[in-house]
Enzyme design. Sequence first.
Site, mmCIF file in Angstrom:
data_model
loop_
_atom_site.group_PDB
_atom_site.id
_atom_site.type_symbol
_atom_site.label_atom_id
_atom_site.label_comp_id
_atom_site.label_asym_id
_atom_site.label_seq_id
_atom_site.Cartn_x
_atom_site.Cartn_y
_atom_site.Cartn_z
ATOM 1 N N GLU A 35 -9.940 -8.161 -1.931
ATOM 2 C CA GLU A 35 -10.953 -7.126 -2.145
ATOM 3 C C GLU A 35 -11.363 -7.034 -3.608
ATOM 4 O O GLU A 35 -12.538 -6.825 -3.922
ATOM 5 C CB GLU A 35 -10.437 -5.774 -1.652
ATOM 6 C CG GLU A 35 -10.311 -5.662 -0.136
ATOM 7 C CD GLU A 35 -11.646 -5.806 0.585
ATOM 8 O OE1 GLU A 35 -12.703 -5.609 -0.055
ATOM 9 O OE2 GLU A 35 -11.632 -6.129 1.788
ATOM 10 N N TYR A 118 -13.327 2.696 -2.526
ATOM 11 C CA TYR A 118 -13.557 1.596 -1.594
ATOM 12 C C TYR A 118 -12.306 0.733 -1.426
ATOM 13 O O TYR A 118 -11.871 0.445 -0.303
ATOM 14 C CB TYR A 118 -14.717 0.704 -2.038
ATOM 15 C CG TYR A 118 -14.728 -0.597 -1.280
ATOM 16 C CD1 TYR A 118 -15.155 -0.634 0.042
ATOM 17 C CD2 TYR A 118 -14.236 -1.767 -1.861
ATOM 18 C CE1 TYR A 118 -15.103 -1.818 0.777
ATOM 19 C CE2 TYR A 118 -14.187 -2.944 -1.141
ATOM 20 C CZ TYR A 118 -14.619 -2.965 0.172
ATOM 21 O OH TYR A 118 -14.548 -4.133 0.897
ATOM 22 N N ASP A 136 -18.653 0.059 0.806
ATOM 23 C CA ASP A 136 -19.199 -0.750 -0.284
ATOM 24 C C ASP A 136 -20.701 -0.883 -0.100
ATOM 25 O O ASP A 136 -21.304 -0.189 0.733
ATOM 26 C CB ASP A 136 -18.508 -2.111 -0.332
ATOM 27 C CG ASP A 136 -18.806 -2.967 0.891
ATOM 28 O OD1 ASP A 136 -19.451 -2.479 1.843
ATOM 29 O OD2 ASP A 136 -18.393 -4.148 0.894
#
Length: 406
Positions: A35, A118, A136
Amino acid sequence: MEQYFSEKLLEWYETAKRDLPWRRHRDPYYIWVSEIMLQQTRVDTVIPYFHRFIERFPTITDLALAPEEDVLKCWEGLGYYSRARNLQAAAQQVVERHGGRVPSDKASVSALKGVGPYTAGAILSIAFGQPEPAVDGNVMRVLSRYFLLEDDIMKPATRVRMETLAARLIPEGGATDFNQALMELGALVCTPKSPSCMTCPVMEHCQGRLAGVETQLPVKTKAKKPRPEFRLTALVEGSGAEEGRVLVRQRAATGLLARMWELPHVPAVEGQPGEGGGLPEGPAMDRLAAVLAAEGTPARPLGPYMEAEHTFSHIHWNLRVFRFQQAEGCDASMGLMAAEASAAYEAADGSGAGGSDAGADAGEAGAVPQPVTRWITREDMAELAFPNVFLRILNQYFDEKEEEEF
């Protein structure tokens, strides 16, 4: 409409999802690394970096204990290097506070360096199956179009509303797949400029499509263009004991591209790093020669070599590269000019004492800190982390030198 969206999206994801390396595990460390890498970076670019990174740092403890230089070298080319530094700092927090295991509660995950809403949502939902939203840019685009939301997604209040909506859409027990499905839809189908509405699993009730405004959503305030900076760059070829090598220097410990390696460079217009192309070739090379002499490497100019450019989030560098040959002797009268150029360089980058981030101790008032320099071959580049723009310049130079030998 919400239940329809969630059910259809999960059905679609079951058959359409991509086989990505971080999806083959539920290891929160792998998911976390992926991520962070995927922030502002394409999936195809990230995949080889992810493999190399996990191979080099297979556990959080390995990452926490590694030299920062190794982490930056492994990240070299991905850009936004603060992501790598924050990731390592957070890994150290996990080792110190949580025994080397990624925590599974929201407060602890959110307290880690570089982990925003996020990333926290992605870790908690994908790795631990918790019903936390992970919103996102892809997700905001999908939700804006499907629910015909016309609020500016650049505003914090809009993100909060999106997170509330996304949390409401997560089906019970389905957080892991649902959040990934929502991201996947935005990446593969509901794309920014040309959404593939006819293949979208939720097109039937998409309010943006029905209103004919899907390509106008989401509403997003345009970001400022990166400010241009014109810089003079020296590619210094070694002589004598340094024959076949090139001079590089290490950047300051804080600020833009902290601790990375580069070719020596200064603003093209003294004291005005954002101004235009600046000096003609002759004075430009004289100025670079003065800076090199003041930094302990007298060199004579050979002539212009190439031009290069690179865009950061807030700066666009335009580099004029000149070749130099290491020489003996130095005109001491050039010292003041070089000191002024170095000070302007530090202020522009925010990497010195006068920048937005406090730099290394410069010693006595008015003193110009001497940079760490090194003579390198192409083989030495494997040990040092360089920004992309200097990698391109150095690789072109060494390619040409190798061709000359044959």
